[in-house]
Design a protein around this motif. Structure first.
Motif, PDB file in Angstrom:
ATOM      1  N   LEU A 430       0.819  -1.217   0.000  1.00  0.00           N
ATOM      2  CA  LEU A 430       0.000   0.000   0.000  1.00  0.00           C
ATOM      3  C   LEU A 430       0.856   1.271   0.000  1.00  0.00           C
ATOM      4  CD1 LEU A 430      -3.219   1.053   0.865  1.00  0.00           C
ATOM      5  CD2 LEU A 430      -1.563   2.254   2.268  1.00  0.00           C
ATOM      6  N   MET A 431       1.905   1.265   0.797  1.00  0.00           N
ATOM      7  CA  MET A 431       2.669   2.518   1.005  1.00  0.00           C
ATOM      8  C   MET A 431       3.141   3.153  -0.306  1.00  0.00           C
ATOM      9  SD  MET A 431       2.659   3.269   4.210  1.00  0.00           S
ATOM     10  CE  MET A 431       4.033   4.094   4.893  1.00  0.00           C
ATOM     11  N   PRO A 432       3.801   2.404  -1.184  1.00  0.00           N
ATOM     12  CA  PRO A 432       4.311   3.084  -2.387  1.00  0.00           C
ATOM     13  C   PRO A 432       3.222   3.449  -3.388  1.00  0.00           C
ATOM     14  CG  PRO A 432       4.895   0.754  -2.428  1.00  0.00           C
ATOM     15  CD  PRO A 432       4.206   0.991  -1.127  1.00  0.00           C
ATOM     16  N   SER A 433       1.989   2.982  -3.150  1.00  0.00           N
ATOM     17  CA  SER A 433       0.898   3.369  -4.055  1.00  0.00           C
ATOM     18  C   SER A 433       0.277   4.695  -3.624  1.00  0.00           C
ATOM     19  CB  SER A 433      -0.183   2.275  -4.092  1.00  0.00           C
ATOM     20  OG  SER A 433      -0.940   2.281  -2.892  1.00  0.00           O
ATOM     21  N   LEU A 434       0.747   5.229  -2.501  1.00  0.00           N
ATOM     22  CA  LEU A 434       0.127   6.426  -1.916  1.00  0.00           C
ATOM     23  C   LEU A 434      -0.002   7.614  -2.879  1.00  0.00           C
ATOM     24  CD1 LEU A 434      -0.965   7.630   0.812  1.00  0.00           C
ATOM     25  CD2 LEU A 434       1.246   8.751   0.942  1.00  0.00           C
ATOM     26  N   PRO A 435       1.017   7.906  -3.701  1.00  0.00           N
ATOM     27  CA  PRO A 435       0.863   9.061  -4.597  1.00  0.00           C
ATOM     28  C   PRO A 435      -0.412   8.984  -5.454  1.00  0.00           C
ATOM     29  CG  PRO A 435       3.141   8.311  -4.602  1.00  0.00           C
ATOM     30  CD  PRO A 435       2.349   7.295  -3.819  1.00  0.00           C
ATOM     31  N   GLY A 436      -0.924   7.794  -5.659  1.00  0.00           N
ATOM     32  CA  GLY A 436      -2.132   7.620  -6.474  1.00  0.00           C
ATOM     33  C   GLY A 436      -3.414   8.049  -5.785  1.00  0.00           C
ATOM     34  N   TYR A 437      -3.337   8.451  -4.526  1.00  0.00           N
ATOM     35  CA  TYR A 437      -4.537   8.886  -3.800  1.00  0.00           C
ATOM     36  C   TYR A 437      -4.609  10.402  -3.647  1.00  0.00           C
ATOM     37  CZ  TYR A 437      -4.933   3.973  -2.671  1.00  0.00           C
ATOM     38  OH  TYR A 437      -5.064   2.612  -2.775  1.00  0.00           O
ATOM     39  N   VAL A 438      -3.633  11.108  -4.164  1.00  0.00           N
ATOM     40  CA  VAL A 438      -3.555  12.544  -3.899  1.00  0.00           C
ATOM     41  C   VAL A 438      -4.536  13.330  -4.771  1.00  0.00           C
ATOM     42  CG1 VAL A 438      -2.024  14.557  -3.846  1.00  0.00           C
ATOM     43  CG2 VAL A 438      -1.147  12.311  -3.168  1.00  0.00           C
ATOM     44  N   TYR A 439      -4.598  13.016  -6.046  1.00  0.00           N
ATOM     45  CA  TYR A 439      -5.451  13.763  -6.978  1.00  0.00           C
ATOM     46  C   TYR A 439      -6.395  12.829  -7.705  1.00  0.00           C
ATOM     47  CZ  TYR A 439      -2.036  17.519  -6.456  1.00  0.00           C
ATOM     48  OH  TYR A 439      -1.219  18.492  -5.947  1.00  0.00           O
ATOM     49  N   ALA A 440      -7.466  13.409  -8.216  1.00  0.00           N
ATOM     50  CA  ALA A 440      -8.381  12.663  -9.068  1.00  0.00           C
ATOM     51  C   ALA A 440      -8.961  13.648 -10.076  1.00  0.00           C
ATOM     52  CB  ALA A 440      -9.485  12.020  -8.232  1.00  0.00           C
ATOM     53  N   GLN A 441      -9.592  13.106 -11.098  1.00  0.00           N
ATOM     54  CA  GLN A 441     -10.060  13.984 -12.170  1.00  0.00           C
ATOM     55  C   GLN A 441     -11.325  13.427 -12.812  1.00  0.00           C
ATOM     56  OE1 GLN A 441      -7.007  14.713 -15.072  1.00  0.00           O
ATOM     57  NE2 GLN A 441      -8.291  16.088 -16.290  1.00  0.00           N
ATOM     58  N   ASN A 442     -12.210  14.331 -13.135  1.00  0.00           N
ATOM     59  CA  ASN A 442     -13.378  13.991 -13.946  1.00  0.00           C
ATOM     60  C   ASN A 442     -13.510  15.109 -14.976  1.00  0.00           C
ATOM     61  OD1 ASN A 442     -15.793  13.242 -15.051  1.00  0.00           O
ATOM     62  ND2 ASN A 442     -17.028  13.612 -13.199  1.00  0.00           N
ATOM     63  N   GLY A 443     -12.907  14.927 -16.119  1.00  0.00           N
ATOM     64  CA  GLY A 443     -12.938  15.972 -17.151  1.00  0.00           C
ATOM     65  C   GLY A 443     -12.309  17.256 -16.656  1.00  0.00           C
ATOM     66  N   ARG A 444     -13.151  18.305 -16.545  1.00  0.00           N
ATOM     67  CA  ARG A 444     -12.617  19.605 -16.128  1.00  0.00           C
ATOM     68  C   ARG A 444     -12.612  19.785 -14.618  1.00  0.00           C
ATOM     69  NH1 ARG A 444     -14.290  23.820 -20.287  1.00  0.00           N
ATOM     70  NH2 ARG A 444     -15.087  24.936 -18.488  1.00  0.00           N
ATOM     71  N   ASP A 445     -13.031  18.772 -13.885  1.00  0.00           N
ATOM     72  CA  ASP A 445     -12.953  18.827 -12.419  1.00  0.00           C
ATOM     73  C   ASP A 445     -11.679  18.123 -11.955  1.00  0.00           C
ATOM     74  OD1 ASP A 445     -15.393  20.080 -12.330  1.00  0.00           O
ATOM     75  OD2 ASP A 445     -16.500  18.289 -11.679  1.00  0.00           O
ATOM     76  N   VAL A 446     -10.810  18.877 -11.302  1.00  0.00           N
ATOM     77  CA  VAL A 446      -9.586  18.277 -10.752  1.00  0.00           C
ATOM     78  C   VAL A 446      -9.706  18.308  -9.231  1.00  0.00           C
ATOM     79  CG1 VAL A 446      -7.087  18.481 -10.530  1.00  0.00           C
ATOM     80  CG2 VAL A 446      -8.200  19.023 -12.721  1.00  0.00           C
ATOM     81  N   TYR A 447      -9.648  17.142  -8.632  1.00  0.00           N
ATOM     82  CA  TYR A 447      -9.825  17.014  -7.178  1.00  0.00           C
ATOM     83  C   TYR A 447      -8.466  16.971  -6.478  1.00  0.00           C
ATOM     84  CZ  TYR A 447     -14.659  15.567  -8.146  1.00  0.00           C
ATOM     85  OH  TYR A 447     -15.961  15.506  -8.555  1.00  0.00           O
TER      86      TYR A 447
END
Ligand code: FUB
Ligand code: ZN
Length: 685
Positions: A430-447
């Motif tokens: 789990l630990m090295p996968s952490l960067p994958g939880y920082v941002y998300a995107q749905n088209g023009r919405d960047v979370y």
């Protein structure tokens, strides 16, 4: 036949390209996609050192332990079709798969030729252990005439109970996809696909059926589906979900979870399930898969079920640290509000599974409450599972340790490895996968979901956009995002406004802050305060972004007292301490050798102080409080003033064994007399 492989997240494109092998592919998917861990470079002082320790210590230690404890030897013997299974559990193969998964993620972060070659050699051993038709399970292949006692005399016959054949398969698939994604190599993926083809050939309508005894094969199959576009992997995942609640050998009247099937989440069809039940790791992998399949098929009944189960867990069955699975017997969820402290089980693997599940719930619904829970688990009940040295672990995560032997209690100190060592290797992946939880995107919405310094590069509106986060989270609440599109472009930056910064201790009434916050969240862009609309817990910042635009968010970092619902018997009259996302505890080492004698009246005010040399740098909390003292020689009890020193919960048990508590009584209403000889005292060893 060579399969066409697609990068993760490309399943949607398949819908445009047309169905594979003549089967209709689903038209829906998660509306929100995580920004891949490969596109997020961390540069912070909290997580990056942990990821480095994971790479430099945890992963090598895991491989070394897999070798030293004969887990690798099992594969070698299976390849030779001779010998005697040399470990304890039939799922010991998965420790190798999980460590390969972690090492694969790690290779993307820290390229390492030697590790890459070690993985190649290990994967060759896995390949050699695979039977010609794809079956891979060392507990049988080594000596099929004398398989492991849990394996049953024939393939799959004990799958519903204990064989873990499909559990092993699921971890293999997860590892294979990570290895392929990280290295571009097909070696482990080829093994996984051969195994999955066998599983799909054996199980399905009109073929063999079973509700897998330990879920994860469903999640793994979904990942294979995403990589290959092969519809059968998704349909088989759905088939396995649909097998729950079909077995007629249980006794629905029995309160025993093994007899009524709830231990395996097998007492009802999944679509009829409404509560988090049974073995917590099994359950949370199941719920993750339900979210996956609901997203990919648009199945509303599954969606309703998984939403209800999440609500039940978060409002009735979660510790204030985010830990789940309260009951040691069966490593399982208890009844509603059954959250005892001295015997809290809280398996580390359940915390790992909870991160996976909440990420999926967020991707389904785009609501910050799921990330609030994910963050709570991540910063508290999950990283408590690994010591600061990266090679000592908790399997269970206690909420209270008392010195008295009269109290049955959870594991009081960390260990390097366990006979059943699922948790260390789960953390390693789990630990090295952490960067994958920082941002998300749905088209023009960047979370922006997690607040971790670093850089990401995205494509929004066909424009390259770089976002740099700079902060000292979780210690300080000043967040800075520098947004730099290649050219001015319109999009929405959705910054999560954590519940804890808005008077919500958890997205339910299970816990609440004792008093309202003294300060509010503020947001500015290019140094000007802005008003913003909120959407499902996010500040929606909509504008034409120009290179170098700076967003600053201030999250008030106050020390908050948390109280539990009046329905939780174990926490009545008590408070817990939280600052930012971190839940605190008091440990013997800082509190005169005890922690169970500290009282925190409601009026107590805590001071926060940065301690750079303590526990790798922590914000320490202190306050003068009443402390109960016992003068054994004179049979007398008194109350003195003492400084209570609290440390982040995740950091406990790094300095020896002794008392620890998360919950503090607010009043002194009774004293329980426990008689024991001084020699029994175990505090502070
Ligand atoms: O059964 C495999 C793993 O072993 C489970 O996930 C853990 O809870 C432990 O029982
Ligand atoms: Zn575990």
């Amino acid at each position: 036949m060579k399969k066409i492989l697609l990068p993760l997240g490309f399943a949607a494109l398949l819908h445009l390209a047309g169905p594979a092998r003549g089967q209709a592919l689903p038209r829906s998917d998660y509306p929100i996609r995580a920004v891949s861990f490969t596109r997020v470079q961390l540069a912070d002082n909290f997580w990056l050192p942990r990821l480095k320790t994971n790479t430099e210590v945890t992963i090598p230690a895991s491989f070394q332990r897999c070798e030293a404890t004969n887990r690798v030897k099992n594969f070698e013997m299976a390849a030779a079709r001779t010998g005697k299974f040399a470990t304890i559990f039939p799922f010991d193969d998965t420790d190798i798969y999980k460590t390969i998964e972690g090492a694969s993620y790690s290779l993307r972060l820290y390229p390492d030729e030697q590790l890459d070659q070690y993985l190649d050699a290990l994967i060759a051993k896995v390949a050699a252990a695979q039977e010609p038709d794809g079956y891979l399970y060392t507990a049988r292949t080594i000596d099929p005439a004398h398989p492991h006692a849990w394996a049953g005399p024939e393939r799959w016959v004990k799958e519903r109970e204990l064989s873990h054949e499909l559990y092993n398969a699921g971890h293999l698939y997860e590892a294979a996809v990570a290895h392929y994604e990280a290295t571009g190599k097909r070696s482990l993926l080829t093994i996984a696909l051969q195994n999955a083809d066998l599983v799909c050939a054996v199980f399905g309508p009109g073929k063999r059926n079973v509700a897998p005894g330990h879920e994860i094969v469903e999640m793994g199959l979904v990942k294979l589906y995403r990589v290959t576009g092969e519809a059968k992997y998704l349909t088989t995942a759905k088939f396995f979900l649909d097998q729950r609640g079909q077995y007629d050998g249980y006794d629905p009247q029995s309160p025993d979870p093994w007899r009524n099937g709830s231990y395996w989440q097998d007492d009802k069809p999944v679509v009829a399930q409404r509560e988090a039940e049974g073995h917590a790791v099994r359950a949370e992998y199941l719920y993750s898969a339900m979210a996956d399949v609901a997203a990919l098929t648009g199945n509303q009944a599954l969606l309703l079920a998984v939403d209800s189960i999440w609500q039940n867990m978060v409002s009735r069955k979660m510790y204030v640290t985010g830990g789940t699975g309260a009951v040691p017997g069966g490593e399982r969820f208890g009844a509603n509000y059954e959250l005892p402290n001295t015997t809290a089980y809280n398996e580390t693997c359940a915390a790992v599974a909870n991160v996976y599940w909440n990420q999926r719930m967020f991707q389904l619904h785009g609501d910050a409450k799921y990330v609030d829970v994910l963050e709570k688990v991540l910063y508290n009940g999950l990283i408590s599972g690994v010591g600061l040295d990266g090679k000592s672990f908790f399997y269970s995560n206690a909420m209270q340790i008392r010195s008295s032997t009269s109290f049955p209690q959870t594991e009081p100190q960390r260990a390097g490895w366990f006979d059943c060592s699922c948790c260390p290797t789960n953390l390693a992946r789990l630990m090295p996968s952490l960067p994958g939880y920082v941002y998300a995107q749905n088209g023009r919405d960047v979370y922006a979901n997690l607040f971790i310094s670093g850089t990401t590069n995205l494509m929004v509106n066909r424009t390259a956009v770089r976002i740099i986060q700079q902060n000292n989270y979780p210690w300080e609440g000043q967040l800075k995002f520098t947004v730099s599109p290649a050219s001015p472009t319109d999009f929405n930056l959705l910054v999560r406004l954590p519940g804890w910064a808005q008077d919500e201790a958890i997205p339910s009434d299970l816990y609440r802050f004792a008093a309202p916050a003294q300060a509010n969240i503020s947001v500015s862009i290019n140094s000007r305060p802005v008003s913003y609309v909120t959407r499902r817990g996010y500040a929606v910042l909509s504008r034409k972004w120009r290179p170098g635009d700076v967003v600053e968010v201030l999250l008030p970092m106050e020390v908050r007292q948390v109280v539990a619902s009046s329905q939780v018997p174990a926490d009545q009259g008590k408070i817990a301490l939280q600052r930012g996302p971190l839940v605190y505890c008091a440990e013997w080492k800082d509190n005169g050798g005890k922690a169970s004698n500290l009282i925190v009246p409601a009026v107590t005010t805590f001071a926060a102080r940065w301690q750079p040399d303590m526990l790798n740098g922590i914000m320490q909390l202190t306050a003068p409080v009443p402390a109960v003292q016992i003068d054994a020689a004179n049979y007398s009890i008194s109350t003195t003033r003492q400084t209570l020193t609290a440390i982040p919960y995740y950091a406990w048990a790094n300095r020896g064994k002794g008392e620890m508590t998360v919950w503090f009584p607010q009043h002194l209403t009774d004293v329980e007399l426990i008689s024991r000889r001084p020699a029994e005292v175990t505090v502070g060893k």
